[in-house]
Design an enzyme around this catalytic site. Structure first.
Site, PDB file in Angstrom:
ATOM      1  N   HIS A 192      71.252  38.043  87.446  1.00  0.00           N
ATOM      2  CA  HIS A 192      71.531  37.268  86.240  1.00  0.00           C
ATOM      3  C   HIS A 192      70.402  37.355  85.213  1.00  0.00           C
ATOM      4  O   HIS A 192      70.594  36.978  84.063  1.00  0.00           O
ATOM      5  CB  HIS A 192      71.791  35.806  86.618  1.00  0.00           C
ATOM      6  N   TYR A 218      72.641  27.639  80.426  1.00  0.00           N
ATOM      7  CA  TYR A 218      73.130  26.402  81.026  1.00  0.00           C
ATOM      8  C   TYR A 218      72.002  25.517  81.544  1.00  0.00           C
ATOM      9  O   TYR A 218      71.109  25.971  82.268  1.00  0.00           O
ATOM     10  CB  TYR A 218      74.070  26.763  82.185  1.00  0.00           C
ATOM     11  N   SER A 250      73.714  34.199  79.147  1.00  0.00           N
ATOM     12  CA  SER A 250      74.488  33.350  80.041  1.00  0.00           C
ATOM     13  C   SER A 250      75.355  32.395  79.212  1.00  0.00           C
ATOM     14  O   SER A 250      76.177  32.843  78.430  1.00  0.00           O
ATOM     15  CB  SER A 250      73.565  32.622  81.014  1.00  0.00           C
ATOM     16  N   GLN A 251      75.170  31.074  79.333  1.00  0.00           N
ATOM     17  CA  GLN A 251      75.899  30.166  78.450  1.00  0.00           C
ATOM     18  C   GLN A 251      75.607  30.512  76.992  1.00  0.00           C
ATOM     19  O   GLN A 251      76.509  30.492  76.145  1.00  0.00           O
ATOM     20  CB  GLN A 251      75.504  28.727  78.730  1.00  0.00           C
ATOM     21  N   ASP A 308      74.708  40.595  89.689  1.00  0.00           N
ATOM     22  CA  ASP A 308      74.718  39.233  89.171  1.00  0.00           C
ATOM     23  C   ASP A 308      75.764  38.409  89.916  1.00  0.00           C
ATOM     24  O   ASP A 308      76.969  38.652  89.793  1.00  0.00           O
ATOM     25  CB  ASP A 308      75.030  39.259  87.673  1.00  0.00           C
TER      26      ASP A 308
END
Length: 321
Positions: free
Chosen positions: A301, A91, A186-187, A272
């Protein structure tokens, strides 16, 4: 501290899904509309001062025929068509510079890096605008852009770009189109999962600490962005919360996971706070294809970082020799 359920509960966590009745038709129609535009994938040689790697500045047509940028890197002297890893970005990051992406060429493979439309202002620069008007009110960031209408929601465009990126990578003559891995964190992990569900014939998916999964729980247990953008937006548009989540159901990774047959390696950090472990396990436990997950108990994360990359290299070596 550990921010979610104990690991034994996480491994058994299989929440109920909320799936729109027209989920498959929505995505079939969306991708069919995108394919009305020629892919027009171009690979322009790029002087990156990397003597052992060939670099190409990529452009291809994504959602709406919009030009999407990327990088394509391959070893300078390969023998025959190469396996290719299609990389998606986290992101608010963009494609950056070619030397950010040397891992896979160093291992002997090609890598196709998809720039993320309208992002790239947070931690790595990007070069792709998002020319889509009339999106309505939104929080800062992309999580709420066009969220009152699935047709206008930002991630409809981005997930369409995800599919077209694989098609663009396969179009390069140096790529073995039957040996393609999708990867991201992540994204980018969510995007890899979406590709695993929507693109036939992908060899493997590397899905690290995936975002965009189990939205309803995510906004209940974390205020950290990007999920925090959703919480703040719901606080302002308090009478339209169900409309918001009705749109998100078209983009929830748990609904893509049940459709994915691609073998996959996930990762999760038990500390996370950005993508809490239960949201990752919600996608993992619903994932229909062969799967494994690397659990990093004391990590957030960042997940397994370079150690996770090593695990991915080992998987690729087993697949491709």
């Amino acid at each position: 501290m550990f921010v979610d359920m104990p690991l034994d509960q996480l491994r058994a966590y299989l929440p109920e899904r909320r799936e729109p009745e027209d989920f498959d038709l929505f995505w079939e129609r969306t991708l069919a509309e995108a394919r009305e535009h020629e892919l027009n994938a171009t690979f322009v040689p790029y002087a990156a001062d990397l003597s052992l790697v060939e670099v190409f500045d990529v452009t291809f047509a994504g959602f709406g025929g919009h030009p999407i940028k990327g990088w394509f890197l391959k070893p300078a002297s390969p023998s025959g068509p190469l396996p290719c890893v299609v990389e998606y970005i986290g992101y608010n990051g963009g494609r950056g510079l070619p030397h950010d992406w040397l891992l896979w060429p160093a291992a002997g493979y090609a890598v196709f890096v998809m720039d993320t439309r309208g992002q790239g202002g947070g931690w790595r620069p990007g070069d792709t605008p998002d020319p889509f008007p009339g999106i309505g009110p939104e929080q800062s960031g992309k999580m709420t852009q066009g969220i009152f209408d699935p047709e206008a929601y930002y991630y409809r465009r981005l997930f369409t770009d995800v599919v077209r990126a694989v098609e663009a990578a396969r179009s390069h003559p140096a790529v073995d189109s039957e040996k393609v891995i999708v990867a991201g964190g992540s994204q980018g992990g969510a995007m890899a999962l979406v590709a695993a569900a929507l693109v036939p014939g992908i060899t493997h998916a590397f899905i690290n600490v995936p975002f965009m999964s189990h939205f309803r729980r995510a906004v209940e247990i974390t205020d950290i962005d990007p999920y925090g953008e959703l919480g703040r937006f719901c606080a302002v548009h308090r009478t339209r919360v169900e409309d918001i989540f009705a749109t998100l159901d078209y983009f929830d990774c748990v609904n893509f996971a049940v459709r994915a047959q691609t073998p996959a390696l996930f990762s999760v950090g038990l500390r996370d706070g950005v993508t809490p472990a239960s949201t990752v396990f919600a996608a993992y436990n619903h994932y229909a294809g062969p799967k494994d997950i690397a659990v990093w108990p004391f990590n957030g994360h960042e997940g397994g970082e370079s150690q996770q990359a090593l695990e991915q290299l080992r998987v690729a070596r087993k697949l491709f020799g």
